[in-house]
Design a protein around this motif. Sequence first.
Motif, mmCIF file in Angstrom:
data_model
loop_
_atom_site.group_PDB
_atom_site.id
_atom_site.type_symbol
_atom_site.label_atom_id
_atom_site.label_comp_id
_atom_site.label_asym_id
_atom_site.label_seq_id
_atom_site.Cartn_x
_atom_site.Cartn_y
_atom_site.Cartn_z
ATOM 1 N N GLY A 192 0.791 -1.225 0.000
ATOM 2 C CA GLY A 192 0.000 0.000 0.000
ATOM 3 C C GLY A 192 0.826 1.279 0.000
ATOM 4 O O GLY A 192 1.821 1.409 -0.725
ATOM 5 N N SER A 215 -5.621 0.266 -1.408
ATOM 6 C CA SER A 215 -4.500 -0.503 -0.852
ATOM 7 C C SER A 215 -5.015 -1.913 -0.567
ATOM 8 O O SER A 215 -6.234 -2.133 -0.521
ATOM 9 N N PRO A 216 -4.096 -2.875 -0.353
ATOM 10 C CA PRO A 216 -4.554 -4.244 -0.091
ATOM 11 C C PRO A 216 -5.518 -4.325 1.093
ATOM 12 O O PRO A 216 -6.548 -4.992 1.027
ATOM 13 N N GLY A 227 -7.539 10.634 2.531
ATOM 14 C CA GLY A 227 -8.908 10.118 2.444
ATOM 15 C C GLY A 227 -8.822 8.631 2.129
ATOM 16 O O GLY A 227 -7.941 7.938 2.649
ATOM 17 N N ASN A 274 5.500 -8.370 7.351
ATOM 18 C CA ASN A 274 5.204 -9.335 6.297
ATOM 19 C C ASN A 274 6.459 -9.593 5.455
ATOM 20 O O ASN A 274 6.751 -8.872 4.501
ATOM 21 N N CYS A 333 4.348 4.822 8.936
ATOM 22 C CA CYS A 333 3.164 4.548 8.102
ATOM 23 C C CYS A 333 2.317 3.396 8.631
ATOM 24 O O CYS A 333 1.159 3.254 8.247
ATOM 25 N N SER A 369 -1.388 9.842 9.345
ATOM 26 C CA SER A 369 -2.625 9.852 10.116
ATOM 27 C C SER A 369 -3.764 9.530 9.154
ATOM 28 O O SER A 369 -3.638 8.615 8.322
ATOM 29 N N SER A 370 -4.843 10.280 9.200
ATOM 30 C CA SER A 370 -6.003 10.048 8.332
ATOM 31 C C SER A 370 -6.938 11.239 8.496
ATOM 32 O O SER A 370 -6.862 11.944 9.520
ATOM 33 N N LEU A 381 5.846 -4.058 14.859
ATOM 34 C CA LEU A 381 6.061 -2.779 15.549
ATOM 35 C C LEU A 381 5.249 -2.638 16.827
ATOM 36 O O LEU A 381 5.408 -1.663 17.554
ATOM 37 N N TYR A 410 -10.045 3.568 15.408
ATOM 38 C CA TYR A 410 -9.134 4.084 14.378
ATOM 39 C C TYR A 410 -9.067 5.612 14.442
ATOM 40 O O TYR A 410 -7.983 6.203 14.507
ATOM 41 N N GLY A 423 -0.263 1.115 10.330
ATOM 42 C CA GLY A 423 -1.540 1.395 10.989
ATOM 43 C C GLY A 423 -2.516 0.259 10.763
ATOM 44 O O GLY A 423 -2.341 -0.553 9.846
#
Length: 247
Positions: free
Chosen positions: A16, A178-179, A174, A38, A77, A128-129, A55, A143, A79
Amino acid sequence: MRLAGKRAVVTAAAAGIGRAIAERFVAEGATVHAVDRNADELVTLAGVTGHIADLTASDAATMLAEATGRADILVNCAGIVYPGTLLDCTEDQWATSLDLNATAMFRLIKAYLPTMVERRAGSIVNVSSVASSIIGVRNRFAYGASKAAVIGLTKSVAVDFVADGVRCNAICPGTVDSPSLRVRMQAQAEAAGESFEATHAAFSGRQPLGRLGQPNEIAALALYLASDESAFTTGTTAVIDGGWTVE
Ligand code: NAD
């Protein structure tokens, strides 16, 4: 080469947004240490030094910093999303959300910051988001809370270390293809008894631009914030959301 001579550490680099960032940094001349739990996906990433790490382990950050040496750029990154409201959220999900989304960032910054301060140079980029302190998004309770913590953490580091030559900024995407987003869309489609295409259209429709963001678009912003081109920028929450939060 916009990152020539820079050493970067990028977490969640196997997939991602993190993967796109690692690839872009390599293309721009950085030495990249790519971190992910992974291993199978991480080894397919070219041009980086890979580090397999979970992590959420309390010693992961210090072990990583020992293995990589100094970083000029740290991109946090990693999350995780547990869908649901406060009433759906278990103690475990709450703890894990904060653990990975916020505490792992705290530990990584703590591990890399002293050398940045010593060298009077460093750029920290936290993912963040918009689902955070910016807007409430349905079914993103743990989240959103954890991503709001990322914004507070970012501003705090920025103001405390601005005189030491270290910058710290947050990226607030936004909806990005991503997977893990695809897994969430599939699960939501099954739960709602609708097609994947219908769910995909609903997620795309959240952005007034009418589509999902692409990881390479987020990577372009990360590149700017990581590079010296953004030398006058610190403590910002850079929204990149296809217009989701315009209204
Ligand atoms: P993703 O979820 O598809 O992939 C994340 C990567 O993180 C995977 O390679 C996974 O193995 C790794 N990872 C997960 N837990 C880990 C752990 N404990 N230790 C080490 N590695 C771990 O990636 P994405 O959707 O691109 O999300 C990346 C970041 O962007 C996350 O912080 C996410 O919250 C944020 N974000 C994503 C979106 C989106 O729509 N995709 C939107 C806003 C913000």
